[in-house]
Design a protein around this motif. Structure first.
Motif, PDB file in Angstrom:
ATOM      1  N   LYS A 316      36.582  -1.931  40.227  1.00 52.32           N
ATOM      2  CA  LYS A 316      36.948  -2.383  41.569  1.00 52.32           C
ATOM      3  C   LYS A 316      36.021  -1.772  42.610  1.00 52.32           C
ATOM      4  O   LYS A 316      35.598  -2.451  43.558  1.00 52.32           O
ATOM      5  CB  LYS A 316      38.412  -2.022  41.864  1.00 52.32           C
ATOM      6  CG  LYS A 316      39.419  -2.910  41.153  1.00 52.32           C
ATOM      7  CD  LYS A 316      40.851  -2.476  41.427  1.00 52.32           C
ATOM      8  CE  LYS A 316      41.838  -3.386  40.696  1.00 52.32           C
ATOM      9  NZ  LYS A 316      43.247  -2.944  40.905  1.00 52.32           N
ATOM     10  N   GLU A 317      35.692  -0.523  42.446  1.00 54.57           N
ATOM     11  CA  GLU A 317      34.777   0.148  43.373  1.00 54.57           C
ATOM     12  C   GLU A 317      33.390  -0.495  43.358  1.00 54.57           C
ATOM     13  O   GLU A 317      32.700  -0.537  44.377  1.00 54.57           O
ATOM     14  CB  GLU A 317      34.648   1.628  43.019  1.00 54.57           C
ATOM     15  CG  GLU A 317      35.888   2.456  43.302  1.00 54.57           C
ATOM     16  CD  GLU A 317      35.746   3.898  42.867  1.00 54.57           C
ATOM     17  OE1 GLU A 317      36.682   4.681  43.130  1.00 54.57           O
ATOM     18  OE2 GLU A 317      34.710   4.259  42.253  1.00 54.57           O
ATOM     19  N   LYS A 318      33.009  -1.005  42.188  1.00 54.84           N
ATOM     20  CA  LYS A 318      31.688  -1.620  42.040  1.00 54.84           C
ATOM     21  C   LYS A 318      31.705  -3.113  42.350  1.00 54.84           C
ATOM     22  O   LYS A 318      30.658  -3.781  42.252  1.00 54.84           O
ATOM     23  CB  LYS A 318      31.174  -1.408  40.612  1.00 54.84           C
ATOM     24  CG  LYS A 318      30.934   0.051  40.261  1.00 54.84           C
ATOM     25  CD  LYS A 318      29.904   0.691  41.181  1.00 54.84           C
ATOM     26  CE  LYS A 318      29.665   2.154  40.829  1.00 54.84           C
ATOM     27  NZ  LYS A 318      28.670   2.780  41.738  1.00 54.84           N
ATOM     28  N   GLY A 319      32.872  -3.651  42.706  1.00 59.53           N
ATOM     29  CA  GLY A 319      32.959  -5.055  43.090  1.00 59.53           C
ATOM     30  C   GLY A 319      33.049  -6.023  41.938  1.00 59.53           C
ATOM     31  O   GLY A 319      32.907  -7.233  42.120  1.00 59.53           O
ATOM     32  N   LEU A 320      33.312  -5.519  40.732  1.00 63.63           N
ATOM     33  CA  LEU A 320      33.439  -6.393  39.561  1.00 63.63           C
ATOM     34  C   LEU A 320      34.843  -6.955  39.413  1.00 63.63           C
ATOM     35  O   LEU A 320      35.053  -7.939  38.710  1.00 63.63           O
ATOM     36  CB  LEU A 320      33.044  -5.632  38.286  1.00 63.63           C
ATOM     37  CG  LEU A 320      31.593  -5.142  38.204  1.00 63.63           C
ATOM     38  CD1 LEU A 320      31.360  -4.421  36.897  1.00 63.63           C
ATOM     39  CD2 LEU A 320      30.609  -6.275  38.376  1.00 63.63           C
ATOM     40  N   LEU A 321      35.807  -6.292  40.049  1.00 66.63           N
ATOM     41  CA  LEU A 321      37.201  -6.751  40.055  1.00 66.63           C
ATOM     42  C   LEU A 321      37.701  -6.751  41.487  1.00 66.63           C
ATOM     43  O   LEU A 321      37.258  -5.945  42.319  1.00 66.63           O
ATOM     44  CB  LEU A 321      38.086  -5.821  39.213  1.00 66.63           C
ATOM     45  CG  LEU A 321      37.886  -5.809  37.696  1.00 66.63           C
ATOM     46  CD1 LEU A 321      38.740  -4.700  37.086  1.00 66.63           C
ATOM     47  CD2 LEU A 321      38.234  -7.146  37.067  1.00 66.63           C
ATOM     48  N   GLU A 322      38.626  -7.629  41.765  1.00 62.99           N
ATOM     49  CA  GLU A 322      39.231  -7.651  43.103  1.00 62.99           C
ATOM     50  C   GLU A 322      40.347  -6.619  43.203  1.00 62.99           C
ATOM     51  O   GLU A 322      41.017  -6.324  42.231  1.00 62.99           O
ATOM     52  CB  GLU A 322      39.775  -9.051  43.389  1.00 62.99           C
ATOM     53  CG  GLU A 322      38.686 -10.113  43.471  1.00 62.99           C
ATOM     54  CD  GLU A 322      39.254 -11.472  43.834  1.00 62.99           C
ATOM     55  OE1 GLU A 322      40.505 -11.572  43.983  1.00 62.99           O
ATOM     56  OE2 GLU A 322      38.478 -12.421  43.976  1.00 62.99           O
TER      57      GLU A 322
END
Length: 322
Positions: A316-322
């Motif tokens: 999530k921090e890396k933007g791969l998950l919402e």
């Protein structure tokens, strides 16, 4: 004389104290095991690199590498908390999650996804002059089908089934590890062997230095038949020059590998593990060529398992998950 003796006693006492302190500190570290495969394969080599990276960058843990029969056994080990981490083939993981085939009626409820790793290539190895060019040519031959409980062995059975064959159609089905398969090929005790792994597999590379090897084609038709039950399988090719003497691209079956983690491993520990891994990919890539297929962008590619909360936080921090 008396002073010299006292000095020796003091030095010895200090040495014993330092040694005791070091052993006590190590005993207090969180002991983690990562289950891999045969020592001649990419799982074991990549995991060795990971353990060294983790142990050097995360305080309070000690990660050790276990050589195993690979995917099926690794799923069971993580589920039973006999290993906190593991590598395994994506198809085996899917069957474990759903309670199918070798996990019939017993879904593995304690296994979680950590990351998608490198792509595995099914490599059916023979020697030149054997007359074996296709899977159908294995009929009546002595064939190494992988170690018991391995993803390789599962692949062998399913590939044969896609061609209307089973082990009874072979002259002999030998359950062998990577190293054993290549040794038996070298000694001409078997005619061909299934080995599934990233490119290259060290045992095959070594075999090719002393034997004229060839790779058996797995046709796109065979792969498409297998995709009917599990769409993660893909038709791919082993590039020319991967192994000495094989100077053409060879069609075969490919599938993703997963890294697994036990669901009860502490969230913060798992977060540290995944963070350090992706922050040190340049070092990891030096351990095995297949490790270069592990990327942050592809970390969730083809992932069918539920994720551990620790890796969810990172992704999530890396933007791969919402």
């Amino acid at each position: 004389m008396f002073k010299n003796t006292n000095f020796k006693v003091i030095v010895l006492s200090m040495t014993l104290f330092i040694l005791l302190f070091a052993l006590t500190a190590q005993a207090q570290d969180l002991q983690l095991t990562i289950a891999t495969g045969g020592t001649g394969g990419p799982y074991h080599t990549i995991a060795t690199g990971l353990s060294e990276i983790w142990n050097s960058n995360i305080d309070g843990i000690n990660v050790s590498v276990a050589s195993t029969g690979a995917s099926v056994i690794n799923n069971r080990m993580v589920n039973e908390n006999k290993a906190e981490l593991a590598f395994a083939m994506s198809d085996v993981c899917y069957y474990g999650k759903e309670g199918l085939l070798m996990f019939e009626g017993q879904p593995l409820k304690n296994v979680r996804g950590f990351a998608s790793a490198h792509t595995n290539f099914v490599q059916v190895i023979t020697t030149k002059g054997s007359g074996i060019k296709t899977i159908a040519d294995l009929k009546g031959k002595r064939v190494g089908v992988g170690a018991p409980g391995s993803g390789t062995e599962l692949n062998a059975r399913r590939i044969l089934a896609a061609r209307g064959m089973d082990y009874d159609d072979l002259g002999k089905a030998d359950f062998l590890s990577y190293a054993e398969s290549c040794e038996q090929l070298s000694n001409r005790n078997i005619d061909a062997a299934f080995l599934t792994g990233g490119l290259p597999i060290a045992s095959i590379t070594e075999l090719a230095t002393t034997q004229d090897i060839d790779i058996v084609t797995i046709s796109e038709e065979t792969v498409n038949k297998m995709r009917e039950s599990f769409p993660v399988y893909v038709s791919t090719a082993i590039p020319a020059g991967t192994y000495k003497g094989v100077n053409r691209d060879v069609k075969t079956l490919g599938l993703k590998n997963y890294m697994l983690v036990n669901k009860d491993l502490d969230k913060d520990v798992v977060y540290d593990l995944v963070s350090v891994m992706f922050n040190n990919l340049d070092k990891l890539y030096g351990y095995h060529n297949a490790a270069k297929m592990i990327t942050l962008e592809g970390a969730l590619e083809g992932m069918t398992l539920d994720l551990h909360p620790g890796v969810e936080k990172f992704y999530k921090e890396k933007g791969l998950l919402e």
